[in-house]
Motif scaffolding. Structure first.
Motif, mmCIF file in Angstrom:
data_model
loop_
_atom_site.group_PDB
_atom_site.id
_atom_site.type_symbol
_atom_site.label_atom_id
_atom_site.label_comp_id
_atom_site.label_asym_id
_atom_site.label_seq_id
_atom_site.Cartn_x
_atom_site.Cartn_y
_atom_site.Cartn_z
ATOM 1 N N ILE A 111 0.855 -1.177 0.000
ATOM 2 C CA ILE A 111 0.000 0.000 0.000
ATOM 3 C C ILE A 111 0.895 1.232 0.000
ATOM 4 N N GLY A 112 0.803 2.011 -1.067
ATOM 5 C CA GLY A 112 1.599 3.224 -1.173
ATOM 6 C C GLY A 112 0.829 4.436 -0.663
ATOM 7 N N ASN A 113 1.387 5.590 -0.910
ATOM 8 C CA ASN A 113 0.754 6.845 -0.518
ATOM 9 C C ASN A 113 0.765 7.789 -1.713
ATOM 10 N N GLY A 114 -0.136 8.738 -1.722
ATOM 11 C CA GLY A 114 -0.251 9.633 -2.854
ATOM 12 C C GLY A 114 -0.465 11.069 -2.417
ATOM 13 N N PHE A 115 -0.604 11.917 -3.412
ATOM 14 C CA PHE A 115 -0.874 13.327 -3.171
ATOM 15 C C PHE A 115 -1.740 13.837 -4.313
ATOM 16 N N SER A 116 -2.419 14.924 -4.081
ATOM 17 C CA SER A 116 -3.272 15.525 -5.104
ATOM 18 C C SER A 116 -2.552 16.711 -5.740
ATOM 19 N N LEU A 119 1.087 20.041 -13.532
ATOM 20 C CA LEU A 119 2.520 19.804 -13.412
ATOM 21 C C LEU A 119 3.273 21.095 -13.679
ATOM 22 N N PRO A 120 4.438 21.316 -13.075
ATOM 23 C CA PRO A 120 5.148 20.370 -12.213
ATOM 24 C C PRO A 120 4.443 20.164 -10.875
ATOM 25 N N ALA A 121 4.537 18.928 -10.384
ATOM 26 C CA ALA A 121 3.900 18.587 -9.119
ATOM 27 C C ALA A 121 4.610 19.303 -7.971
ATOM 28 N N PRO A 122 3.915 19.550 -6.885
ATOM 29 C CA PRO A 122 4.562 20.194 -5.724
ATOM 30 C C PRO A 122 5.733 19.376 -5.206
ATOM 31 N N ALA A 123 6.770 20.063 -4.768
ATOM 32 C CA ALA A 123 7.998 19.378 -4.345
ATOM 33 C C ALA A 123 7.803 18.580 -3.057
ATOM 34 N N ASP A 124 7.004 19.098 -2.144
ATOM 35 C CA ASP A 124 6.804 18.422 -0.859
ATOM 36 C C ASP A 124 5.304 18.404 -0.540
ATOM 37 N N PRO A 125 4.545 17.595 -1.276
ATOM 38 C CA PRO A 125 3.091 17.651 -1.140
ATOM 39 C C PRO A 125 2.607 16.964 0.131
ATOM 40 N N PRO A 126 1.475 17.410 0.679
ATOM 41 C CA PRO A 126 0.903 16.695 1.826
ATOM 42 C C PRO A 126 0.380 15.332 1.385
ATOM 43 N N PRO A 127 0.581 14.302 2.185
ATOM 44 C CA PRO A 127 0.143 12.961 1.792
ATOM 45 C C PRO A 127 -1.364 12.809 1.880
ATOM 46 N N MET A 128 -1.902 11.894 1.086
ATOM 47 C CA MET A 128 -3.326 11.612 1.111
ATOM 48 C C MET A 128 -3.717 10.816 2.349
#
Length: 328
Positions: A119-124, A128-137
């Motif tokens: 089970i991985g983790n993702g971000f919203s 792009l470009p995606a945020p460098a340090d996104p909050p996890p889902m």
């Protein structure tokens, strides 16, 4: 890595995602340290998605393009499962994006701990470009632990932190085949039913905390579509999800504590259906039909049985009152 069998099969259902498709595929193909195949199924797309697939497949032999008449995402993923040759199966949607190193991290974790499912983790993200340090889902998975699938359900469903998103599940192919896991075709919210099957059968589940997979907030997705046909499909999907949860909860092989948790989730899904019927579905005849199906199936009793606090009890009673009004 070289072998007769790829490390991973990445299954990508493709339907009208031309503006974002190349970025998704490039993020997958650029994954290092993993021998992979990409099975891209064009599900009757009416835009230029197929041209993008064919152009990229001509330049990279790892992409296998399959075309079919529109059958929906469940049937499309099932086609991918039937063709997959990899040791691991990863799902990706055509408008999303994968951080470098995602699949190597997931697969190495799975191999190291002899897992059935990672089970991985993702971000919203919006663009792009995606945020460098996104909050996890997800915040409350059993990070750093190995557990059974039922323990995963028991520890995450009560916290409303159950990972039902298939693109955050890296699944060993032999596990899928051993249990005949497939997506239920023609059903919206099919991820929930799939995740239920995964949880009920998995012996060993592990977790990767780092948010690696990017989920694009796409206003054209079916869950955001104002189309009344799409809204009606969502309502029907919630009914089917509730039925799947109740069936699993009442199975005599299901542990009593897990049964209570699944009924509690059915209570939540009944509330989700209520929101769709009240706020999104404007056709009185369709609303009446769904409300009657819910009441006749005895799901109010299920919601009451699944209630564990005053808020959930109130939700069940509110559903009974409003569904009864809709049904007349």
């Amino acid at each position: 890595m070289t072998s007769t069998r790829p490390d991973a099969s990445v299954i990508v259902p493709v339907y009208n995602c031309e503006p974002w498709l190349e970025a998704l595929l490039r993020s997958v193909l650029d994954q290092q340290g993993v021998d992979l195949e990409v099975i891209a199924i064009c599900d009757g797309a009416t835009d230029g998605s197929l041209s993008v697939l064919e152009s990229m497949a001509a330049r990279d032999a790892r992409i296998r393009v399959v075309t079919q008449e529109n059958r929906g995402v469940s049937a499309t993923r099932n086609v991918g499962l039937s063709l997959a040759r990899g040791e691991w199966i990863v799902f990706a949607d055509g408008d999303d994006w994968m951080k470098p190193g995602t699949m190597r991290t997931w697969i190495e974790h799975g191999e190291k701990h002899d897992l059935d499912v990672v089970i991985g983790n993702g971000f919203s993200f919006d663009a792009l470009p995606a945020p460098a340090d996104p909050p996890p889902m997800y915040e409350r998975q059993p990070w750093g632990e190995i557990c059974t699938g039922t323990a995963w359900l028991e520890r995450t469903v009560p916290n409303d932190d159950w990972v039902v998103c298939v693109w955050l599940q890296c699944v060993r192919r032999r596990f899928v085949e051993a249990h005949g896991l497939r997506f239920e075709e023609g059903v919206v919210h099919e991820d929930i039913i799939w995740a239920l099957g995964v949880g009920l059968h998995a012996r060993r589940v592990g977790f990767v905390r780092e948010p690696c997979y990017g989920y694009r907030r796409n206003p054209a997705s079916i869950t955001r579509s104002p189309s009344q046909a799409d809204v009606a499909r969502r309502a029907a999907g919630y009914l089917r999800v509730i039925d799947a949860l109740v069936t699993a909860a009442l199975d005599p092989r299901t542990d009593r504590s897990l049964s209570r948790i699944l009924l509690r989730q059915a209570n939540r899904e009944g509330g989700h259906l209520l929101h769709v019927l009240r706020k999104r579905l404007h056709d009185d005849d369709l609303r009446k039909s769904f409300a009657r199906q819910f009441l006749q199936s005895g799901y109010i009793r299920v919601m009451l049985k699944g209630a564990t606090n005053a808020s959930e009890m109130w939700r069940a009673l509110r559903c009974w009152r409003i569904y009864s009004r809709f049904a007349t």
